[in-house]
Each structure stands twice: as structure tokens, then as C-alpha cells.
Design a protein around this motif. Structure first.
Motif, PDB file in Angstrom:
ATOM      1  N   HIS A 194       0.777  -1.587   0.242  1.00  0.00           N
ATOM      2  CA  HIS A 194      -0.086  -0.032  -0.609  1.00  0.00           C
ATOM      3  C   HIS A 194       0.532   1.240   0.030  1.00  0.00           C
ATOM      4  CE1 HIS A 194      -2.993  -3.343   2.205  1.00  0.00           C
ATOM      5  NE2 HIS A 194      -3.095  -3.062   0.957  1.00  0.00           N
ATOM      6  N   GLU A 223     -15.916   1.124   5.933  1.00  0.00           N
ATOM      7  CA  GLU A 223     -15.315   2.375   4.613  1.00  0.00           C
ATOM      8  C   GLU A 223     -14.663   1.239   4.286  1.00  0.00           C
ATOM      9  OE1 GLU A 223     -11.598   5.302   3.867  1.00  0.00           O
ATOM     10  OE2 GLU A 223     -13.417   5.471   6.076  1.00  0.00           O
ATOM     11  N   GLU A 224     -14.963   1.006   3.144  1.00  0.00           N
ATOM     12  CA  GLU A 224     -14.516  -0.140   1.688  1.00  0.00           C
ATOM     13  C   GLU A 224     -13.534  -0.352   1.918  1.00  0.00           C
ATOM     14  OE1 GLU A 224     -15.542  -3.032   0.166  1.00  0.00           O
ATOM     15  OE2 GLU A 224     -17.045  -2.751   1.154  1.00  0.00           O
ATOM     16  N   GLU A 225     -13.034   0.771   0.966  1.00  0.00           N
ATOM     17  CA  GLU A 225     -11.763   1.083   1.068  1.00  0.00           C
ATOM     18  C   GLU A 225     -10.639   0.914   1.619  1.00  0.00           C
ATOM     19  OE1 GLU A 225      -8.192   3.712  -1.320  1.00  0.00           O
ATOM     20  OE2 GLU A 225     -10.174   5.042  -0.595  1.00  0.00           O
ATOM     21  N   LYS A 268     -10.910  -3.377   2.558  1.00  0.00           N
ATOM     22  CA  LYS A 268     -10.280  -3.559   1.320  1.00  0.00           C
ATOM     23  C   LYS A 268      -8.782  -3.761   1.639  1.00  0.00           C
ATOM     24  CE  LYS A 268      -9.153  -3.960  -3.745  1.00  0.00           C
ATOM     25  NZ  LYS A 268      -9.462  -3.282  -4.841  1.00  0.00           N
TER      26      LYS A 268
END
Length: 373
Positions: free
Chosen positions: A272, A288-290, A293
Motif C-alpha cells: 500500500h 469504509e469499503e476502501e 479492502k
């Protein structure tokens, strides 16, 4: 450095250099008007210097040296001391209105862990805490640790946000004094592959080797003891473009959880962005989807790094989870059997009460005094 600042002499009053200038003029029998003529300065400027309204600049100090025979360095020192005194007095006035902020930080725990010194005077204590955070006022603390986008994105806490802020800052301070090479992804991946073999070693060997190998690859790896009420087990962030920090709290003392957290944080470094701050907490934002992930990616990286997924699935297919089978499988992989037990428990193949005698628990060297964290 902070001790030197706190222990230096700070007088309660410093007269303006204009007082000394007036005394010098009187001793020489010279008027302000005459000094203005000799220096080419307006009379108003000379009067403002004497009254302390205008500062003595280097140019003015040289002119005073020529006319009065008093070295320019003397005038500049007097001016510096006076302006510093005024700044400190202004700071004192400001601090007197900010001491209530100390109630927002885990002051007593920080003192107990010897991260900061204890002072009876509230304003001295305020200075000590500000020095710890490396800020000049509580407003900067609010911006850096409460309103910070990176901080809020990774962690949504209300009750223990201040303890996390102190814990993160402690890690930054410790990391500052650890030298490491510029980050090298290849070297870091190679180090991670060797760490699996370290899992069978005693804690003191593990910590020393992990710290050394990580530093060689451009990553600072440190343990910082968790503050009471803190629900964070690890954090990752880049201190500079070439220096990353993995900070672990030892909140979960089971060896499998500690190793998973370490490899999870390593996954953030390798997978990342460098601008992100990742804080792994029980209260982490899950909706929070991001972010979810990214956390899932780091989890998969950690699990596969410790036990390659195909090997684990083959072992699970045998449906033999007794102590002998676990030890044998762990020996084949070259890892601690406790890591295998932890993965089996996590995936529901074992109850959390089963085979815990194969899992080691790591503790601080001195639980009572807070260790060196």
C-alpha cells in the motif's frame, strides 16, 4: 535536550536594551538628539529603541559600536535576551489558559511509563507534554492527532483516542534514534522469509533479530507498551520516503497473534501507499469499503506469509488436529506450533480453548514498571 531547556536560568524580569543605551548616553553626556545625528538615524527611532518599542538590528548595533565604543555583540545579546524574555512571558500567559488540556491526555500513564517527567507546576507539566508531542500548543495536537485525515481514516475512537496519540508519538520518538538503511523492498521481502524460522526462538532473540534485519532493509520495527484503555495492537506509517515504521503494542500476547500483526503491518508496507497511516484496532472503521479492502489484503498477506495457504489447506483436509499432528506440521514448515494452533482456532477448526499449551505468551520484561516501551 528538553532537560537542558527546562534547567536553564530564566529570569523573572529583563530590562529592555534601551535602558542600557540611555545609561550609556548619560555616562557620556550625550543626548538622544546627538546620537541620532551621529548615527544618521531619525530621533524618533532612537527614542523608540530607548523605550523598548523598536529593536536593535545588526546594522544599528554596528552604528552604536562606532559612536559609543560599545561592541555590537553586546547590544545584539541584550536585544536577544530581551526579546526572548518577552516571548517567554507571552508564552507563560498563553500556557496559563491551556493547562486544562492536560486532562485530555493520558498524563498519569505517560508519567508511570517514564515517557515524561512529573511536575507539580501545571505550566511546567504542560511544557513537558508539549515537548513530548513536539508541538507548541494544544491546537497542533488537535490537528495532528484528532483532525488528521490519515489518523481519522484508520481509527475512529472516542474514549481512547488520546492514548493512541501518545502511543504513536512514543513510537516516533523511539524510531528517531534507530538508524536504518534506505528502504529496499527486495531486502525486506528476504528478511520476512527468514522471520518464519525465527518464530521458534526465545522472545529476546526474536526482537533483536527482527529489529536488526528490518533496519538493514529500511524499516524500523519496535514494541511500544500499550497504555491502559488502548485497543491498538499495531500501526504502520512512513516516517520519511525511505524509512518505514512498524509499531507493535504486545496487546495480544499470544505468539500467533503477535506474528500475524507483524506480518500484517509488513503487508501494508509492501502493498500500500506511503502516504497512508494504518492503525490496527478493535475499533477500526469497518464500514469504509476502501479501507476494509486494504486491511483484508494485509490479512491475507500475513496468513500466507506464515503458513502458505495451499500447505494449510492440505493439512486441514487431513482433519487431524491433535498436538502430535500440529507439531509435525509446524516442524515441516519450520515455524512455531503455536502459529498453527492460532490459525486453526481463527478458521474455526479448533475451539479457542484447545491446544493452547502449544501457544506461547510473550510479556514485557518488567510488567510492573512498564518496561522500556
Amino acid at each position: 535536550m528538553n532537560n537542558m531547556i527546562q534547567n536553564q536560568y530564566t529570569p523573572n524580569f529583563v530590562s529592555p536594551p534601551g535602558d542600557t543605551l540611555q545609561e550609556t548616553l548619560e555616562a557620556l553626556g550625550m543626548t538622544q538628539a546627538e546620537l541620532a545625528e551621529r548615527t544618521g538615524r531619525p530621533k524618533k527611532t532612537i527614542n523608540e529603541i530607548i523605550q523598548g518599542k523598536a529593536a536593535i538590528t545588526p546594522e544599528t548595533a554596528l552604528q552604536l559600536e562606532r559612536v559609543l565604543g560599545v561592541p555590537a555583540a553586546f547590544w545584539l545579546r541584550r536585544e536577544q535576551h530581551y526579546r526572548e524574555f518577552l516571548a517567554r512571558r507571552e508564552e507563560e500567559d498563553r500556557f496559563s489558559k491551556q493547562t486544562n488540556w492536560l486532562k485530555q491526555v493520558p498524563l498519569h500513564q505517560m508519567i508511570a511509563f517514564k515517557w515524561i517527567k512529573k511536575f507539580d507546576d501545571p505550566m511546567q507539566q504542560l511544557r513537558e507534554v508539549l515537548n513530548f508531542f513536539g508541538i507548541v500548543s494544544p491546537e497542533q495536537w488537535q490537528e495532528l492527532y484528532v483532525n488528521s485525515v490519515a489518523y481519522r481514516r484508520s481509527l475512529k475512537l472516542e474514549s481512547d483516542g488520546s492514548t493512541v496519540a501518545a502511543w504513536l508519538r512514543r513510537g516516533e520518538i523511539q524510531a528517531r534514534y534507530i538508524q536504518c538503511a534506505p528502504f529496499d523492498e527486495t531486502k525486506f521481502r528476504q528478511a520476512l522469509s527468514r522471520f518464519r524460522l525465527l518464530t521458534v526462538q526465545p522472545p529476546e532473540v526474536i526482537e533483536a533479530e527482527v529489529r536488526r534485519e528490518c533496519a538493514f532493509a529500511g524499516v524500523v520495527a519496535i514494541f511500544v507498551r500499550e497504555l491502559p484503555g488502548m485497543r491498538v495492537c499495531g500501526a504502520t506509517r512512513w516516517l520519511t520516503p525511505t524509512k518505514a515504521l512498524i509499531q507493535l503494542s504486545l496487546r495480544y500476547k499470544w505468539e500467533d497473534q503477535i506474528w500475524h500483526t507483524f506480518f500484517h503491518e509488513a503487508g501494508h508496507i509492501l502493498l500500500h501507499g506511503k502516504r497512508d497511516t494504518f492503525i490496527d484496532s478493535e475499533n477500526g472503521i469497518k464500514d469504509e469499503e476502501e479501507l476494509k479492502k486494504l486491511e483484508d489484503e494485509a490479512d491475507r498477506f500475513a496468513a500466507n506469509a506464515l503458513i502458505p495457504r495451499p500447505r494449510f489447506q492440505s493439512f486441514v483436509a487431513e482433519r487431524s488436529f491433535d498436538a502430535y499432528a500440529v507439531r509435525r506440521f509446524a516442524e515441516e514448515l519450520g515455524i512455531s506450533p503455536g502459529i498453527v494452533v492460532g490459525q486453526l482456532q481463527h478458521d474455526g477448526h479448533l475451539k479457542y480453548s484447545q491446544l493452547n499449551h502449544l501457544r506461547r505468551r510473550f510479556t514485557w520484561a518488567d510488567e510492573k514498571e512498564g518496561s522500556s516501551g
